[in-house]
Design an enzyme around this catalytic site. Structure first.
Site, PDB file in Angstrom:
ATOM      1  CG  HIS A 159      -6.111  -4.020  -2.794  1.00 31.87           C
ATOM      2  ND1 HIS A 159      -6.270  -5.090  -1.961  1.00 31.87           N
ATOM      3  CD2 HIS A 159      -5.133  -4.398  -3.684  1.00 31.87           C
ATOM      4  CE1 HIS A 159      -5.428  -6.063  -2.304  1.00 31.87           C
ATOM      5  NE2 HIS A 159      -4.740  -5.667  -3.350  1.00 31.87           N
ATOM      6  CG  HIS A 178      -0.430  -4.757  -1.499  1.00 33.25           C
ATOM      7  ND1 HIS A 178       0.494  -5.395  -2.291  1.00 33.25           N
ATOM      8  CD2 HIS A 178      -1.636  -5.099  -1.991  1.00 33.25           C
ATOM      9  CE1 HIS A 178      -0.136  -6.071  -3.225  1.00 33.25           C
ATOM     10  NE2 HIS A 178      -1.444  -5.925  -3.069  1.00 33.25           N
ATOM     11  CD  GLU A 227      -1.521  -8.663  -0.654  1.00 31.71           C
ATOM     12  OE1 GLU A 227      -2.640  -8.128  -0.779  1.00 31.71           O
ATOM     13  OE2 GLU A 227      -0.978  -9.292  -1.582  1.00 31.71           O
TER      14      GLU A 227
HETATM   15  C1  BGC Z   1      -4.228  -9.069  -5.328  1.00 26.15           C
HETATM   16  C2  BGC Z   1      -3.816  -9.141  -6.776  1.00 26.15           C
HETATM   17  C3  BGC Z   1      -3.555  -7.737  -7.247  1.00 26.15           C
HETATM   18  C4  BGC Z   1      -2.464  -7.144  -6.375  1.00 26.15           C
HETATM   19  C5  BGC Z   1      -2.132  -5.724  -6.736  1.00 26.15           C
HETATM   20  C6  BGC Z   1      -3.094  -8.491  -4.558  1.00 26.15           C
HETATM   21  O1  BGC Z   1      -3.459  -8.398  -3.215  1.00 26.15           O
HETATM   22  O2  BGC Z   1      -4.603 -10.318  -4.828  1.00 26.15           O
HETATM   23  O3  BGC Z   1      -4.798  -9.763  -7.556  1.00 26.15           O
HETATM   24  O4  BGC Z   1      -3.171  -7.713  -8.577  1.00 26.15           O
HETATM   25  O5  BGC Z   1      -2.843  -7.191  -5.030  1.00 26.15           O
HETATM   26  O6  BGC Z   1      -3.237  -4.974  -6.798  1.00 26.15           O
END
Ligand code: BGC
Length: 382
Positions: A132, A206, A343
């Protein structure tokens, strides 16, 4: 005569009643102070309200959705997104609640990729991988923001300039994200970006949804439908193996509405690796326009969320890493699986998979994607 006066009184009362109803149905846009970051940067909270009483609040800290209040089938309003009431909460430890994620949504293996023959090394923040956007992603920076009413429709525009080399990514990147709430209870998120050097980019939002209302238990009985015949299986580090796997006969088949919890504890290797669903779906699509990626329904409240997107994929994540340590709005501790995320995105680790749709953005090109959340209701179960 007496009759005429009565008729006039009734007419005036009706007119006043209509005026009042009209006022109640008016949309509004407000901008409030949302405190300061630890560094002292001033933050704002933008709230859009539509004629049906749907209310979206967004802050310029991480361009995050702070609240989404929406009526259920009986008209009872609840906030269906996890998060905090103050900016301080968002600055503390939390898994990207409501945030715009960038430059790269999801993982890049070993925090490395090659572009035009040059290797780039990114900030690693998830074991050996970059997740991310790295240590300080777009979720933890202050964006410039403004809210406005455009012909009775509320809109928040947020912009951010990411410097060349930020978190290891090449190129100065100018990003604009807009949230628009229309009077059909639809929230459109438009992403725009340009760069001055070739780079990779994968922006998403998110938000953690619970259609029963945030802090109101788990999402295991909520129904999910995902418009995908295939998904991208992962390895132990949640990096795609490269395979596009058919969902037929697996717990990943959500082509028909199915309770999220119906198969989540199956002894399935992929579910065990993800500790539940944490996988990218390859959306069924022809052309590059908006398609319905997913539809979620909470039969008890009658709330429905449809997610439409121009993106090729969607990460269906069932809040597997929520562990009750974070206390959100109203002090409720968010337990595992107390929300789901949808997402919309390009596939994780695309820069290292030449077969996946490309995430490269070059100077002179425009990155342009759109995702729409459609809020609906169906008759609630008794
Ligand atoms: C990811 C997860 C992660 C979460 C929070 C999601 O987009 O795929 O693995 O734990 O985001 O960070």
């Amino acid at each position: 005569m007496h009759l005429k006066i009565c008729a006039l009184v009734v007419f005036v009362a009706m007119f006043a009643g209509c005026k009042k109803a009209e006022q109640e149905r008016t949309s509004s846009v407000t901008t409030q102070d949302f405190g300061k970051t630890e560094k002292g940067e001033a933050l704002s909270l933008y709230t859009l309200k539509n004629r049906n009483g749907v209310e979206l609040s967004v802050t310029n800290y991480g361009a995050r959705v702070v609240a989404l209040k929406t009526p259920d089938a009986h008209g009872n309003v609840a906030d269906i997104t996890l998060g905090f009431e103050t900016a301080k909460g968002y600055e503390g430890a939390n898994p990207y609640f409501g945030a715009i994620v960038g430059r790269y949504g999801n993982r890049i293996a070993k925090g490395k990729f090659k572009l035009d023959g040059k290797e780039y090394t990114l900030a690693k923040n998830n074991g050996e991988n970059s997740l991310h956007g790295g240590l300080v992603g777009f979720d933890r920076v202050v964006w410039s923001g403004r809210a406005e009413d455009v012909g009775g429709v509320g809109k928040v525009t947020l912009t951010y300039t990411s410097k060349d080399g930020e978190e290891g990514y090449p190129g100065t990147l100018n990003v604009t994200v807009t949230y628009t709430l229309n009077n059909n209870d639809e929230i459109q998120i438009d992403y725009l970006a340009t760069t001055d050097k070739a780079t990779v980019l994968n922006l998403t939002n998110h938000t953690y949804f619970n259609l029963a209302g945030e802090g109101k238990g788990d999402i295991l009985n909520q129904l999910m439908q995902v418009n995908a015949d295939k998904f991208t299986p992962v390895d132990a580090g949640l990096i795609p193996t490269g395979e596009l796997k058919d969902v037929t006969g697996t717990p990943f088949d959500f082509r028909k509405p199915t309770a999220i919890g119906a198969r989540i504890n199956d002894k399935d290797e992929q579910l065990m690796l993800g500790k539940g669903y944490d996988h990218n779906y390859v959306l069924n699509r022809t052309g590059s326009g908006l398609v319905q990626a997913a539809r979620a329904e909470d039969a008890a409240s009658g709330r429905v969320l449809e997610v439409w997107t121009t993106e090729p994929g969607v990460q269906f994540y069932t809040g597997n890493f929520l562990d009750g340590t974070v206390a959100g709005k109203n002090g409720v501790h968010y337990a595992q699986r107390s929300a789901f995320c949808l997402e919309t995105q390009h596939y994780p680790d695309s820069p290292n998979h030449p077969d996946f749709p490309s995430t490269v953005l070059k100077p002179g090109e425009e990155y342009k994607t759109t995702t729409v959340w459609k809020l609906r209701t169906v008759q609630a179960a008794k």
